[in-house]
Design an enzyme around this catalytic site. Structure first.
Site, PDB file in Angstrom:
ATOM      1  N   HIS A 187      57.761 -43.719   9.401  1.00 56.37           N
ATOM      2  CA  HIS A 187      58.009 -45.306   9.730  1.00 56.37           C
ATOM      3  C   HIS A 187      59.045 -45.956   9.138  1.00 56.37           C
ATOM      4  CE1 HIS A 187      55.832 -49.281  10.136  1.00 56.37           C
ATOM      5  NE2 HIS A 187      55.981 -48.894  11.311  1.00 56.37           N
ATOM      6  N   LYS A 197      62.414 -47.509   7.432  1.00 54.18           N
ATOM      7  CA  LYS A 197      63.576 -48.027   7.887  1.00 54.18           C
ATOM      8  C   LYS A 197      64.584 -48.629   6.751  1.00 54.18           C
ATOM      9  CE  LYS A 197      60.202 -50.511  10.675  1.00 54.18           C
ATOM     10  NZ  LYS A 197      58.919 -49.312  10.536  1.00 54.18           N
ATOM     11  N   LYS A 256      56.025 -57.057   6.888  1.00 50.48           N
ATOM     12  CA  LYS A 256      54.998 -56.581   5.773  1.00 50.48           C
ATOM     13  C   LYS A 256      55.433 -56.926   4.244  1.00 50.48           C
ATOM     14  CE  LYS A 256      56.352 -53.342   9.390  1.00 50.48           C
ATOM     15  NZ  LYS A 256      55.503 -53.982  10.368  1.00 50.48           N
ATOM     16  N   ASP A 278      50.818 -63.790  -7.439  1.00 49.54           N
ATOM     17  CA  ASP A 278      51.106 -64.746  -8.579  1.00 49.54           C
ATOM     18  C   ASP A 278      52.585 -65.309  -8.840  1.00 49.54           C
ATOM     19  OD1 ASP A 278      48.445 -63.999  -9.427  1.00 49.54           O
ATOM     20  OD2 ASP A 278      48.925 -62.438 -10.982  1.00 49.54           O
TER      21      ASP A 278
END
Length: 506
Positions: free
Chosen positions: A169, A171, A400, A405
């Site tokens: 997966h 890239k 994704k 923080d």
């Protein structure tokens, strides 16, 4: 009875033969090659040498705009002087995909070495084009974890499911060892705001300097893996069709980061960047747990002390993931999760896997948002619809990204779902930059209410009742008592599908 037994034996024999063919191809000798280090003799190497990067720091440029992300890939390939390494999960046979293949062929004609590593499941109908490109001097193409029955892929999957269910997966694009591009976008019109029925909202970053060398070395690991099979060993000779080629996505007129870098006008964010990726052996189920990317992601998600924002196109955290998020919430960490709604997702089964966790997350005090598909919204400073001649008809989240923080963020190919954790290989950056995190967080804040439903849990019975709150463009707020975009029948089907024992596949 006899016919059934013969069918079972035939399928078993076919499965064994496929496994033997896979093992034979993995053992076959193949040309060795390694990443070419950055040198001032190339355009990007010279630009890197002129950029003041302190030791242990890399330059980073975010790419939220789909059109700019496409232009950056095209311009990186066109300006390459020594080498191009590309690694992708999906490469569509559309305007964007064919245009970039043409750009790679032109680069090879200039003497640039081109290595292209593609997951085989994401290259449907590209066999002829890949073979034609592979025949050019200086070009080598490999397919990762390939199928052998090219015209019977579904049968191949059924006979060899344990192997073919695991996919690459990753890239990434690396040019001249000096510049890289990593993120969530595959290659296809939908990922670059091109014309089409769907527009994937995504996020990439350009990395300059040391991190580019790390991505190049990581590419070498995958390139040398047994699962990376040269196309010449796998595909039959074919001639590409002479049909008219679709138009690629529009390239913006303004100066892109790549042009600015080459003209010495780019001022990237300078920060420590950590590359994390899976061991290629994960594809065979042989990588140790500590060598899986989820190990480092879990450490990252344990760090928040004040706030955590998650944008994950496919969000199936599983029991352990939910317990981790609930523990953070109990410690006072403010958590927001943005994922796809049923209207915007392109994988309905994944939505069913996620939906079972909504109430648990809300009860823990975690804010949950689901992207709406009815507005052309992308989290960026300049509106896409002002640039494009034809607006896409629907949005789907594909990014994704985790923000921690206000000081660090993750960007890459890793979804918080079971496939990314345990089946597929992934790649991403952890960037220690308050400046970049604040920039992305501001976009996250600005667009959540405008582009997504916020879920609430109204107390009614033991389970509670889900409500989808929609803030319209004029500021008015509407509440939906049932999941937007569904009918009574579809809700029953989705609920039943969510109970299937297939979460490990999602």
């Amino acid at each position: 009875m006899i016919l059934s037994a013969l069918l079972v034996l035939t399928l078993l024999l076919a499965a064994i033969l496929l496994r033997l063919a896979d093992a034979r191809l993995r053992r076959r000798p193949r040309p060795e090659s390694r990443a070419i280090p950055a040198t001032p003799e190339t355009p990007f190497g010279a630009a890197l040498a002129a950029l003041p990067l302190p030791p242990g720091r890399s330059g980073v440029v975010p790419l939220r705009d789909g059109a700019e992300a496409f232009a950056s890939r095209v311009e990186m390939i066109r300006a390459a002087g020594a080498s191009i390494d590309m690694q992708y999960y999906i490469w569509e046979r559309d305007g964007a995909g064919l245009h970039l293949l043409d750009a790679l062929a032109e680069a090879a004609g200039r003497g640039v070495r081109v290595r292209l590593l593609l997951d085989d499941f994401g290259t449907v109908d590209l066999d002829a084009e890949l073979l034609a490109l592979d025949r050019l001097p200086g070009v080598e193409i490999r397919l990762f974890n390939p199928t052998f029955l090219r015209r019977l892929r579904l049968l191949n999957l059924l006979l060899d499911f344990g192997r073919l269910n695991r996919r690459m997966h990753n890239k990434s694009l690396t040019v001249d060892g000096a510049l890289c591009l990593v993120g969530g976008r595959n290659i296809g019109n939908a990922y670059f705001a091109g014309e089409g029925q769907r527009h994937f909202i995504d996020f990439d970053v350009i990395g300059i300097g040391p991190v580019a060398a790390e991505v190049a070395a990581d590419f070498d690991r995958y390139w040398a893996a047994g699962a990376a099979v040269p196309v010449g060993s796998l595909l039959r000779r074919q001639t590409p069709t002479a049909a008219a080629r679709p138009a690629p996505p529009a390239i913006p007129d303004h100066e892109t980061p790549v042009r600015a870098l080459l003209s010495r006008r780019l001022r990237p964010i300078i920060a420590p960047v950590e590359l994390i990726s899976d061991d290629p052996d994960k594809i065979g189920g042989r990588a140790a747990q500590r060598r899986l990317m989820i190990h480092r992601v879990a450490e990252l998600l344990a760090l928040p002390e004040r706030r955590l924002d998650i944008a994950s196109a496919y969000f199936v955290p599983g029991g352990p993931g939910v317990r981790r998020l609930r523990a953070l919430a109990r410690q006072g960490v403010a958590i927001r999760v943005l994922t796809n709604g049923i209207q915007s997702t392109d994988v309905a089964l994944v939505h069913c896997g996620y939906a079972r966790y909504r109430r648990t997350l809300l009860r823990a005090g975690i804010a949950v948002y689901e992207l709406r598909a009815d507005e052309q919204v992308e989290m960026q400073d300049r509106r896409l619809r002002d640039r494009l001649r034809v607006a896409p008809s629907g949005n789907s989240l594909h990014a994704k990204t985790f923000l921690i923080d206000g000081a660090r963020l993750f960007v890459g190919s890793f979804n918080l779902d079971q496939r990314s954790m345990f089946l597929n290989t992934e790649i991403g950056f952890i960037i220690e930059s308050a400046e970049l995190t604040a920039r992305v967080e501001a976009l996250f804040d600005r667009d959540l209410d405008r582009s997504a439903y916020r879920l609430h849990l109204r107390r009614q019975g033991r389970a509670g009742r889900l409500v989808w709150q929609e803030t319209r463009a004029d500021g008015t707020v509407t509440e939906h008592a049932t999941e937007p975009g569904t009918s009574p029948l579809s809700r029953i089907v989705l609920r039943l599908a969510g109970r299937l024992p297939i979460e490990w596949l999602l």
